[in-house]
Design an enzyme around this catalytic site. Structure first.
Site, short mmCIF file in Angstrom:
data_model
loop_
_atom_site.label_atom_id
_atom_site.label_comp_id
_atom_site.label_asym_id
_atom_site.label_seq_id
_atom_site.Cartn_x
_atom_site.Cartn_y
_atom_site.Cartn_z
N LYS A 212 0.85 -1.20 0.00
CA LYS A 212 0.00 0.00 0.00
C LYS A 212 0.88 1.25 0.00
O LYS A 212 0.67 2.17 -0.77
CB LYS A 212 -0.89 -0.04 1.24
CG LYS A 212 -1.67 1.21 1.50
CD LYS A 212 -2.67 0.96 2.59
CE LYS A 212 -2.80 2.14 3.52
NZ LYS A 212 -3.79 1.89 4.56
N GLU A 218 10.91 -4.86 3.57
CA GLU A 218 10.91 -6.28 3.23
C GLU A 218 10.43 -6.50 1.79
O GLU A 218 11.02 -7.25 1.02
CB GLU A 218 9.97 -7.06 4.18
CG GLU A 218 10.44 -7.15 5.61
CD GLU A 218 9.97 -6.01 6.48
OE1 GLU A 218 9.65 -4.92 5.94
OE2 GLU A 218 9.95 -6.18 7.71
N GLY A 269 -4.08 -2.03 5.85
CA GLY A 269 -3.45 -3.23 5.28
C GLY A 269 -4.12 -4.51 5.74
O GLY A 269 -4.45 -5.39 4.95
N ARG A 270 -4.38 -4.61 7.04
CA ARG A 270 -4.97 -5.85 7.59
C ARG A 270 -6.43 -6.02 7.21
O ARG A 270 -7.01 -7.07 7.44
CB ARG A 270 -4.77 -5.86 9.10
CG ARG A 270 -5.33 -4.64 9.82
CD ARG A 270 -4.78 -4.56 11.24
NE ARG A 270 -5.16 -3.34 11.95
CZ ARG A 270 -4.47 -2.20 11.89
NH1 ARG A 270 -3.41 -2.10 11.12
NH2 ARG A 270 -4.87 -1.14 12.59
N GLU A 356 -3.02 -5.97 15.82
CA GLU A 356 -2.54 -4.68 15.28
C GLU A 356 -3.64 -3.61 15.41
O GLU A 356 -3.36 -2.43 15.47
CB GLU A 356 -2.10 -4.83 13.82
CG GLU A 356 -1.07 -3.78 13.40
CD GLU A 356 -0.52 -3.98 12.00
OE1 GLU A 356 -1.28 -3.89 11.03
OE2 GLU A 356 0.70 -4.22 11.86
N HIS A 387 -3.26 -31.72 20.17
CA HIS A 387 -2.06 -32.49 20.51
C HIS A 387 -0.88 -31.57 20.76
O HIS A 387 0.27 -31.99 20.72
CB HIS A 387 -1.76 -33.49 19.39
CG HIS A 387 -2.86 -34.47 19.22
ND1 HIS A 387 -2.92 -35.65 19.94
CD2 HIS A 387 -4.00 -34.42 18.48
CE1 HIS A 387 -4.04 -36.30 19.60
NE2 HIS A 387 -4.71 -35.57 18.74
N LYS A 502 11.16 -0.42 13.21
CA LYS A 502 11.61 -0.14 11.83
C LYS A 502 12.71 0.93 11.84
O LYS A 502 13.71 0.82 11.14
CB LYS A 502 10.44 0.38 10.98
CG LYS A 502 9.36 -0.65 10.68
CD LYS A 502 8.30 -0.03 9.76
CE LYS A 502 7.07 -0.90 9.63
NZ LYS A 502 5.99 -0.32 8.86
#
Ligand SMILES: O=P(O)(O)OC[C@H]1O[C@](O)(CO)[C@@H](O)[C@@H]1O
Length: 526
Positions: A212, A218, A269-270, A356, A387, A502
């Site tokens: 965005k 990254e 973004g999320r 977030e 488990h 960051k």
């Protein structure tokens, strides 16, 4: 006009604290329990249902939660949001992700355009592009069809689309709409990109660069990684890449891409799975019709979230019960446990959406809050989780409210009958058993084998994971988290907490460090 108050300023919250606690083991036992399972259920969209029989609530708690919803003006706040108010105060932005899948209220105009029309235009552009790729009208330089799509992005530009792709991959294969395999590169760890690149035929791959902001370290690093691989294979990178970004980002006008599709600053973004961010990869992988069905499911659930009748509004009810558990009963975390392999990465996506959004210590005006906000959220598909960490859930010292998701049918329609039951029946038997085991427990004189019970859970039940039910499920959690943010009076739509790390990482890379940061940098050989 709505009033934004902290939770602890609401009279109904004080009232809620005084309501007698429900003994879950008691109310879930015998005939009483059977009645609760039948009646404590709200229909969701696409044949799903939210069942809260095994939550620590009764008529008194529910009546007070309804008062809380009304006093906190949850419906009115949602209305303001979808009609285009500046709900994201931290970044001074509208919050429009619901508009990517439907129009709940008024026309929303921003940046001089009708925003619903803008999102639909992007969906149509993506559909046209995907259809051309599938038809072999858009090909690689050799005129050969693309067979694989690789998404490069991180956070919201990865987790939601990846979880949705995995949720529908086998369904699409079974239902004849599987077009291309999708892969995802997110981590800046070079092993991530290298492993994906080693597993594909780059000459027949189309890469979707999703960011965005267009500035994420990254993602830009992985873009260069991929471009190098394409160059080394003698290919023109610009003929293998498309971009999904905002129109104001540095990527928007670049000649490096075959095409660019847009979202905007009003889609967090999320919350971007239903925008071009999810649209490009899902339309390429499964075809635009599947993506459209996914949006339809989400839109149908959004409509239910707008229902003012709290007890018929699954998202509001789920949110209220969650706040009761967090702020009155004092439970610090929650687990999402889908009994469906297709939803393998769904909890990972919800980790971002929930934590977030609501992992905040100040309210929407920047003032500290005096109560806990977003819980720690984690999860794994059942029965695998059973488990692994269920020991703590059953007998640990913390009570962790659980959110099960279960489906009557699997996707592949292949199953075996072993010892009198199918695998699907075994899966469903386990989720039913877990709900009752957590709620009712089982007394044993040997304290090591004793189950206290009283451990609350809810379950969303449906027929099958398909595009529509998946859309509804996604919208359920997005809207639940939004309502919880309203209750806690936090801004669920910014994420300043990710910035400091960051900034420090940039300092490390520029060798501008001292103190502890310098020693760690040296230890890690940077
Ligand atoms: O799409 P972008 O701008 O590359 O951002 C990726 C992710 O980074 C974050 O800003 C957090 O660092 C997320 O909110 C977002 O989903």
């Amino acid at each position: 006009m709505v009033t934004w108050n902290n939770l602890d300023k609401l009279a109904s919250f004080e009232e809620l604290k005084k309501v007698e606690r429900v003994n879950l083991a008691e109310v879930m036992s015998g005939e009483n329990g059977a009645e609760r399972v039948k009646s404590y259920s709200v229909p969701m969209a696409e044949g799903l249902a939210y069942n809260y029989a095994a939550k620590q609530v009764n008529e008194d708690v529910l009546a007070t939660l309804v008062k809380l919803a009304e006093e906190a003006q949850l419906s009115e706040k949602f209305e303001e949001l979808y009609n285009g108010a500046v709900i994201n105060t931290g970044e001074n932005r509208l919050v429009l992700h619901q508009l990517t899948r439907g129009q709940l209220g008024n026309t929303v105009t921003a940046d001089g355009v009708d925003k619903r029309a803008f999102y639909v235009e992007q969906q149509n552009r993506i559909a046209e592009f995907a259809n051309k790729v599938h038809a072999g009208e858009i090909t690689n330089a050799a005129g050969e069809k693309f067979t694989t799509v690789v998404q490069i992005g991180i956070g919201g530009s990865d987790l939601g689309p990846r979880a949705m792709y995995l949720a529908l991959e086998n369904w699409a294969k079974k239902n004849g709409c599987f077009k291309m395999e999708a892969k995802f590169i997110s981590n800046v760890d070079p092993d991530d990109a290298a492993a994906v690149l080693n597993s594909i035929d780059v000459a027949h791959s189309i890469f979707v660069l999703v960011s965005k902001s267009g500035t994420t370290l990254e993602t830009l690093t992985n873009e260069s990684f991929v471009k190098d691989a394409l160059k080394n294979a003698g290919l023109d990178a610009s003929k293998h890449m498309i971009a999904v970004t905002s129109e104001t980002s540095p990527l928007a006008k670049s000649d490096d891409y075959l095409a660019a599709f847009f979202m905007d600053d009003y889609i967090g973004g999320r919350y971007s799975s239903t925008s071009a961010v999810g649209g490009a990869v899902l339309s390429l992988a499964f075809g635009p019709e599947v993506f459209a069905a996914f949006l339809e499911g989400a839109a149908a659930e959004d409509k239910l979230s707008a229902n003012k009748d709290v007890l018929q509004n699954p998202e509001m009810l789920d949110a209220l019960i969650g706040v009761y558990e967090r702020n009155v009963l004092g439970y610090p975390s929650t687990a999402v446990l889908p009994y469906s392999q297709a939803l393998n990465r769904f909890p990972a996506h919800l980790q971002q959406v929930d934590m977030e959004s609501n992992g905040k210590s100040v309210n929407r005006f920047g003032e500290p809050v005096n109560y806990p906000t977003g819980p720690v959220l984690f999860g794994e598909p059942g029965t695998n989780g059973q488990h692994s960490f269920y020991q703590l859930l059953h007998q640990g010292t913390d009570i962790v409210p659980l959110q099960f998701v279960g489906f009557r049918n699997n996707q592949m329609e292949t199953d075996v009958d072993i010892q009198g039951s199918t695998s699907q029946q075994k899966l469903c038997a386990n989720v039913a058993a877990q709900i009752v085991a957590f709620a009712c427990g089982k007394a044993d004189e040997n304290k090591n084998k004793n189950f206290e019970g009283g451990r609350p859970s809810s379950i969303i039940i449906g027929d099958q994971v398909n595009p529509k039910t998946l859309g509804a499920l996604l919208a359920h959690f997005e809207n639940k988290i939004m309502f919880q943010g309203f209750l806690w009076n936090v801004n669920s739509f910014d994420q300043e907490g990710v910035q400091l790390g960051k900034v420090l990482a940039k300092r490390v890379l520029a060798h501008e460090t001292d103190g502890a940061l310098k020693v760690f940098s040296d230890l890690l050989n940077i």
